[in-house]
Design a protein around this motif. Structure first.
Motif, PDB file in Angstrom:
ATOM      1  N   GLY A 167       0.805  -1.217   0.000  1.00  0.00           N
ATOM      2  CA  GLY A 167       0.000   0.000   0.000  1.00  0.00           C
ATOM      3  C   GLY A 167       0.833   1.260   0.000  1.00  0.00           C
ATOM      4  N   ASN A 168       2.149   1.126   0.238  1.00  0.00           N
ATOM      5  CA  ASN A 168       3.032   2.290   0.234  1.00  0.00           C
ATOM      6  C   ASN A 168       3.730   2.486  -1.103  1.00  0.00           C
ATOM      7  N   GLY A 169       3.736   1.480  -1.934  1.00  0.00           N
ATOM      8  CA  GLY A 169       4.310   1.591  -3.271  1.00  0.00           C
ATOM      9  C   GLY A 169       5.703   1.002  -3.391  1.00  0.00           C
ATOM     10  N   THR A 170       5.955   0.376  -4.530  1.00  0.00           N
ATOM     11  CA  THR A 170       7.255  -0.198  -4.839  1.00  0.00           C
ATOM     12  C   THR A 170       7.419  -0.262  -6.352  1.00  0.00           C
ATOM     13  N   SER A 171       8.656  -0.389  -6.789  1.00  0.00           N
ATOM     14  CA  SER A 171       8.927  -0.448  -8.227  1.00  0.00           C
ATOM     15  C   SER A 171       8.735  -1.860  -8.757  1.00  0.00           C
ATOM     16  N   PHE A 172       8.262  -1.932  -9.976  1.00  0.00           N
ATOM     17  CA  PHE A 172       8.117  -3.198 -10.694  1.00  0.00           C
ATOM     18  C   PHE A 172       8.892  -3.016 -11.986  1.00  0.00           C
ATOM     19  N   ASP A 173      10.082  -3.580 -12.049  1.00  0.00           N
ATOM     20  CA  ASP A 173      10.936  -3.453 -13.224  1.00  0.00           C
ATOM     21  C   ASP A 173      10.874  -4.751 -14.018  1.00  0.00           C
TER      22      ASP A 173
ATOM     23  N   TYR B  32       3.871  -5.634 -20.719  1.00  0.00           N
ATOM     24  CA  TYR B  32       2.560  -5.515 -21.368  1.00  0.00           C
ATOM     25  C   TYR B  32       1.448  -6.057 -20.471  1.00  0.00           C
ATOM     26  N   ASN B  33       1.687  -7.202 -19.864  1.00  0.00           N
ATOM     27  CA  ASN B  33       0.654  -7.799 -19.028  1.00  0.00           C
ATOM     28  C   ASN B  33       0.474  -7.053 -17.714  1.00  0.00           C
ATOM     29  N   MET B  34       1.521  -6.391 -17.220  1.00  0.00           N
ATOM     30  CA  MET B  34       1.352  -5.510 -16.061  1.00  0.00           C
ATOM     31  C   MET B  34       0.458  -4.336 -16.450  1.00  0.00           C
ATOM     32  N   ALA B  35       0.671  -3.790 -17.629  1.00  0.00           N
ATOM     33  CA  ALA B  35      -0.191  -2.699 -18.105  1.00  0.00           C
ATOM     34  C   ALA B  35      -1.642  -3.162 -18.177  1.00  0.00           C
ATOM     35  N   GLN B  36      -1.863  -4.392 -18.603  1.00  0.00           N
ATOM     36  CA  GLN B  36      -3.217  -4.941 -18.671  1.00  0.00           C
ATOM     37  C   GLN B  36      -3.823  -5.083 -17.272  1.00  0.00           C
ATOM     38  N   LEU B  37      -3.017  -5.503 -16.300  1.00  0.00           N
ATOM     39  CA  LEU B  37      -3.500  -5.632 -14.927  1.00  0.00           C
ATOM     40  C   LEU B  37      -3.888  -4.272 -14.351  1.00  0.00           C
TER      41      LEU B  37
ATOM     42  N   GLN C  29      -3.151  -1.386  -8.425  1.00  0.00           N
ATOM     43  CA  GLN C  29      -3.139   0.074  -8.374  1.00  0.00           C
ATOM     44  C   GLN C  29      -1.705   0.551  -8.498  1.00  0.00           C
ATOM     45  N   GLY C  30      -1.485   1.488  -9.384  1.00  0.00           N
ATOM     46  CA  GLY C  30      -0.154   2.016  -9.602  1.00  0.00           C
ATOM     47  C   GLY C  30      -0.125   2.810 -10.883  1.00  0.00           C
ATOM     48  N   LYS C  31       1.094   3.012 -11.414  1.00  0.00           N
ATOM     49  CA  LYS C  31       1.249   3.760 -12.664  1.00  0.00           C
ATOM     50  C   LYS C  31       2.581   3.413 -13.309  1.00  0.00           C
ATOM     51  N   ARG C  32       2.689   3.738 -14.560  1.00  0.00           N
ATOM     52  CA  ARG C  32       3.938   3.545 -15.287  1.00  0.00           C
ATOM     53  C   ARG C  32       4.898   4.659 -14.884  1.00  0.00           C
ATOM     54  N   ASP C  33       6.181   4.342 -14.716  1.00  0.00           N
ATOM     55  CA  ASP C  33       7.145   5.389 -14.368  1.00  0.00           C
ATOM     56  C   ASP C  33       7.976   5.789 -15.580  1.00  0.00           C
ATOM     57  N   GLN C  34       8.858   6.755 -15.408  1.00  0.00           N
ATOM     58  CA  GLN C  34       9.647   7.290 -16.519  1.00  0.00           C
ATOM     59  C   GLN C  34      10.713   6.329 -17.030  1.00  0.00           C
ATOM     60  N   THR C  35      11.032   5.291 -16.278  1.00  0.00           N
ATOM     61  CA  THR C  35      12.098   4.363 -16.675  1.00  0.00           C
ATOM     62  C   THR C  35      11.579   3.209 -17.526  1.00  0.00           C
ATOM     63  N   GLY C  36      10.257   3.156 -17.738  1.00  0.00           N
ATOM     64  CA  GLY C  36       9.684   2.040 -18.479  1.00  0.00           C
ATOM     65  C   GLY C  36       9.180   0.943 -17.565  1.00  0.00           C
TER      66      GLY C  36
ATOM     67  N   ILE D 182       4.062   0.313  -8.333  1.00  0.00           N
ATOM     68  CA  ILE D 182       2.896  -0.438  -7.879  1.00  0.00           C
ATOM     69  C   ILE D 182       2.613  -0.090  -6.423  1.00  0.00           C
ATOM     70  N   VAL D 183       1.388   0.351  -6.171  1.00  0.00           N
ATOM     71  CA  VAL D 183       0.980   0.690  -4.817  1.00  0.00           C
ATOM     72  C   VAL D 183       0.477  -0.556  -4.100  1.00  0.00           C
ATOM     73  N   MET D 184      -0.425  -1.280  -4.773  1.00  0.00           N
ATOM     74  CA  MET D 184      -0.975  -2.477  -4.146  1.00  0.00           C
ATOM     75  C   MET D 184      -1.814  -3.263  -5.144  1.00  0.00           C
ATOM     76  N   ILE D 185      -2.104  -4.499  -4.780  1.00  0.00           N
ATOM     77  CA  ILE D 185      -3.096  -5.281  -5.506  1.00  0.00           C
ATOM     78  C   ILE D 185      -4.448  -4.786  -5.007  1.00  0.00           C
ATOM     79  N   SER D 186      -5.351  -4.501  -5.931  1.00  0.00           N
ATOM     80  CA  SER D 186      -6.663  -3.998  -5.545  1.00  0.00           C
ATOM     81  C   SER D 186      -7.502  -5.114  -4.919  1.00  0.00           C
ATOM     82  N   HIS D 187      -8.614  -4.717  -4.341  1.00  0.00           N
ATOM     83  CA  HIS D 187      -9.548  -5.709  -3.792  1.00  0.00           C
ATOM     84  C   HIS D 187      -9.967  -6.681  -4.900  1.00  0.00           C
ATOM     85  N   GLN D 188     -10.262  -6.139  -6.072  1.00  0.00           N
ATOM     86  CA  GLN D 188     -10.655  -6.971  -7.218  1.00  0.00           C
ATOM     87  C   GLN D 188      -9.529  -7.942  -7.588  1.00  0.00           C
TER      88      GLN D 188
END
Length: 127
Positions: free
Chosen positions: A23-29, A48-53, A60-67, A71-77
């Protein structure tokens, strides 16, 4: 590139096992994770599949500038999905069942898996 449901499931299971996805966020490289998933998945497939998730709302999260991804967390869903498909036998059976309908949508696989789990629970409870 095609979406790969097995890759999506593997990513979610891996994220769930990570203490940093709290819930605090971490990088997914994807390039780093490729070492863990090789030879099954390469960095492009993982990315690609992370983008789909993210797009599906499982993560929950976003793409960063490094490609990579932040990732903040896995959602309830996302957790609900994992709970239904965690067992590999259920996952394989759900995929097979979905394919018989002529479609291979993730939502259908999830629904079939939920039905299989429910049937298993009912059988164990004698309902």
């Amino acid at each position: 590139m095609k979406r790969d449901k097995d890759c999506m499931r593997d990513i979610l299971l891996d994220l769930e096992a990570e203490d940093e996805v709290d819930g605090n966020g971490t990088s997914f490289d994807p390039f780093v994770l490729e070492e863990r998933f090789r030879p099954k998945w390469n960095s492009k497939q993982l990315s690609y599949n992370m983008a789909q998730l993210l797009d599906a709302g499982f993560v929950q999260g976003k793409r960063d500038q490094t490609g990579g991804y932040y990732i903040v967390m896995i959602s309830h869903q996302g957790h609900e999905f994992l709970d239904a498909v965690r067992d590999i036998a259920i996952w394989d059976q759900a995929k097979s069942g979905a394919k018989t309908s002529g479609t291979y949508a993730l939502s259908l696989i999830w629904e079939v898996a939920r039905s299989l789990v429910l049937a298993e629970v009912k059988a164990k409870l004698g309902l």
